[in-house]
Design an enzyme around this catalytic site. Sequence first.
Site, PDB file in Angstrom:
ATOM      1  CG  ASN A   1      -1.638  -6.365  -8.903  1.00  0.00           C
ATOM      2  OD1 ASN A   1      -1.249  -5.410  -8.240  1.00  0.00           O
ATOM      3  ND2 ASN A   1      -2.841  -6.406  -9.431  1.00  0.00           N
ATOM      4  N   GLY A   2      -0.931  -5.803 -11.974  1.00  0.00           N
ATOM      5  CA  GLY A   2      -0.753  -4.450 -12.477  1.00  0.00           C
ATOM      6  C   GLY A   2      -1.274  -4.257 -13.878  1.00  0.00           C
ATOM      7  CG  ASP A   3      -1.082  -1.188 -15.404  1.00  0.00           C
ATOM      8  OD1 ASP A   3      -1.659  -0.689 -14.415  1.00  0.00           O
ATOM      9  OD2 ASP A   3       0.024  -0.808 -15.811  1.00  0.00           O
TER      10      ASP A   3
ATOM     11  CE  LYS B   1      -1.438  -6.438  -4.567  1.00  0.00           C
ATOM     12  NZ  LYS B   1      -1.966  -5.220  -3.932  1.00  0.00           N
TER      13      LYS B   1
ATOM     14  CB  CYS C   1      -0.931   0.006   1.212  1.00  0.00           C
ATOM     15  SG  CYS C   1      -2.049   1.415   1.176  1.00  0.00           S
TER      16      CYS C   1
HETATM   17  C1  LIG Z   1      -9.732   1.051  -4.165  1.00  0.00           C
HETATM   18  C2  LIG Z   1      -8.525   0.155  -4.022  1.00  0.00           C
HETATM   19  C3  LIG Z   1      -8.327  -0.548  -2.832  1.00  0.00           C
HETATM   20  C4  LIG Z   1      -7.224  -1.381  -2.679  1.00  0.00           C
HETATM   21  N1  LIG Z   1      -7.069  -2.088  -1.521  1.00  0.00           N
HETATM   22  C5  LIG Z   1      -6.046  -2.979  -1.419  1.00  0.00           C
HETATM   23  C6  LIG Z   1      -5.910  -3.800  -0.266  1.00  0.00           C
HETATM   24  O1  LIG Z   1      -6.698  -3.713   0.685  1.00  0.00           O
HETATM   25  N2  LIG Z   1      -4.884  -4.690  -0.211  1.00  0.00           N
HETATM   26  C7  LIG Z   1      -3.991  -4.815  -1.253  1.00  0.00           C
HETATM   27  O2  LIG Z   1      -3.082  -5.650  -1.179  1.00  0.00           O
HETATM   28  N3  LIG Z   1      -4.088  -4.027  -2.346  1.00  0.00           N
HETATM   29  C8  LIG Z   1      -5.090  -3.137  -2.456  1.00  0.00           C
HETATM   30  N4  LIG Z   1      -5.199  -2.355  -3.577  1.00  0.00           N
HETATM   31  C9  LIG Z   1      -4.195  -2.477  -4.653  1.00  0.00           C
HETATM   32  C10 LIG Z   1      -4.632  -3.506  -5.669  1.00  0.00           C
HETATM   33  O3  LIG Z   1      -4.711  -4.791  -5.078  1.00  0.00           O
HETATM   34  C11 LIG Z   1      -3.666  -3.590  -6.857  1.00  0.00           C
HETATM   35  O4  LIG Z   1      -2.377  -3.899  -6.409  1.00  0.00           O
HETATM   36  C12 LIG Z   1      -3.592  -2.302  -7.662  1.00  0.00           C
HETATM   37  O5  LIG Z   1      -4.864  -1.712  -7.842  1.00  0.00           O
HETATM   38  C13 LIG Z   1      -2.967  -2.575  -9.027  1.00  0.00           C
HETATM   39  O6  LIG Z   1      -3.668  -3.580  -9.725  1.00  0.00           O
HETATM   40  P1  LIG Z   1      -4.671  -3.203 -10.946  1.00  0.00           P
HETATM   41  O7  LIG Z   1      -3.844  -2.529 -11.984  1.00  0.00           O
HETATM   42  O8  LIG Z   1      -5.240  -4.517 -11.392  1.00  0.00           O
HETATM   43  O9  LIG Z   1      -5.692  -2.279 -10.388  1.00  0.00           O
HETATM   44  C14 LIG Z   1      -6.280  -1.504  -3.738  1.00  0.00           C
HETATM   45  C15 LIG Z   1      -6.482  -0.790  -4.928  1.00  0.00           C
HETATM   46  C16 LIG Z   1      -7.588   0.029  -5.081  1.00  0.00           C
HETATM   47  C17 LIG Z   1      -7.760   0.773  -6.379  1.00  0.00           C
END
Ligand SMILES: Cc1cc2nc3c(=O)[nH]c(=O)nc-3n(C[C@H](O)[C@H](O)[C@H](O)COP(=O)(O)O)c2cc1C
Length: 249
Positions: free
Chosen positions: A112-114, A50, A9
């Site tokens: 993970n990512g995008d 993570k 985070c």
């Molecule tokens: C609204 C929101 C809440 C999130 N909460 C968490 C969380 O509680 N724990 C975590 O490991 N990642 C959290 N993330 C990060 C996501 O798991 C992920 O790593 C990040 O959005 C990138 O992946 P994406 O490109 O598929 O969105 C959060 C992301 C968003 C947008």
Amino acid sequence: SVVDINFGCPVKQITQEAHSGSYLLRYPERVGEIVRRVAEACHPVPVTAKIRLGCTRNHIVACEVAQTVEEAGAAALTVHGRTAQDYFQGTANWERIAEVKSVLRRIPLIGNGDIDSPAKVVEAFRRWPVDGVMIARAALARPWIFRQAAAALRGEPIPPDLTLPEERELLMHHYDLVVRRFGPEKGTLLMRKFACCYAQGRPGAREFRTRVSRVSTPAEFHEVVHRSFPRVESAPYDRAAPPGANPTA
Ligand SMILES: Cc1cc2nc3c(=O)[nH]c(=O)nc-3n(C[C@H](O)[C@H](O)[C@H](O)COP(=O)(O)O)c2cc1C
């Protein structure tokens, strides 16, 4: 069930004030100690971790932290391909994610990512040595993306996106589940953010978002969905970057 510890985070309240999340990537040994203790306490429930690539672009620590996490007894590791400094800017670096695979001996690597389409899921498995992929923001806008991705991976036709009436029904189901879990008051407040992710790109979505982000009772929620949830289909539309998908929001 699984306990997943978030060392990725990048939100300021978490890093600067609580010295948690991605702040801990500066201290791989402490990450290992946390994983070890949580894994012991949770046994036999699996504990996973993570991480991001590091705190800053000049200091990538993913491989080092990955080894520590594995040695500490984690059951899997997810790597998000940005640093904390990147926040959500730029694009995720999957080359860097892939490097982590070579240092892991036992546990699966989840990239993970995008990833925002079934095609990108298939592409990620084809190009990179990952054992799994994680989808976050795209799933807020299209929770059915997992069904589509599973079909794509099996080489089957991809189920279509939901129609607006189906999406509305899904939103209400989502709402019911959240209220059952958190109660009507907290559940309604929590759903403000998630409801905003539905119906994106459709005419009237902005007005719906404005209204639903102000509701505070179940009656208001039902009323706004009944009156303002978009009804007119429009295609194609772009739902790649859902508003409200900002972790600081
Ligand atoms: C609204 C929101 C809440 C999130 N909460 C968490 C969380 O509680 N724990 C975590 O490991 N990642 C959290 N993330 C990060 C996501 O798991 C992920 O790593 C990040 O959005 C990138 O992946 P994406 O490109 O598929 O969105 C959060 C992301 C968003 C947008």
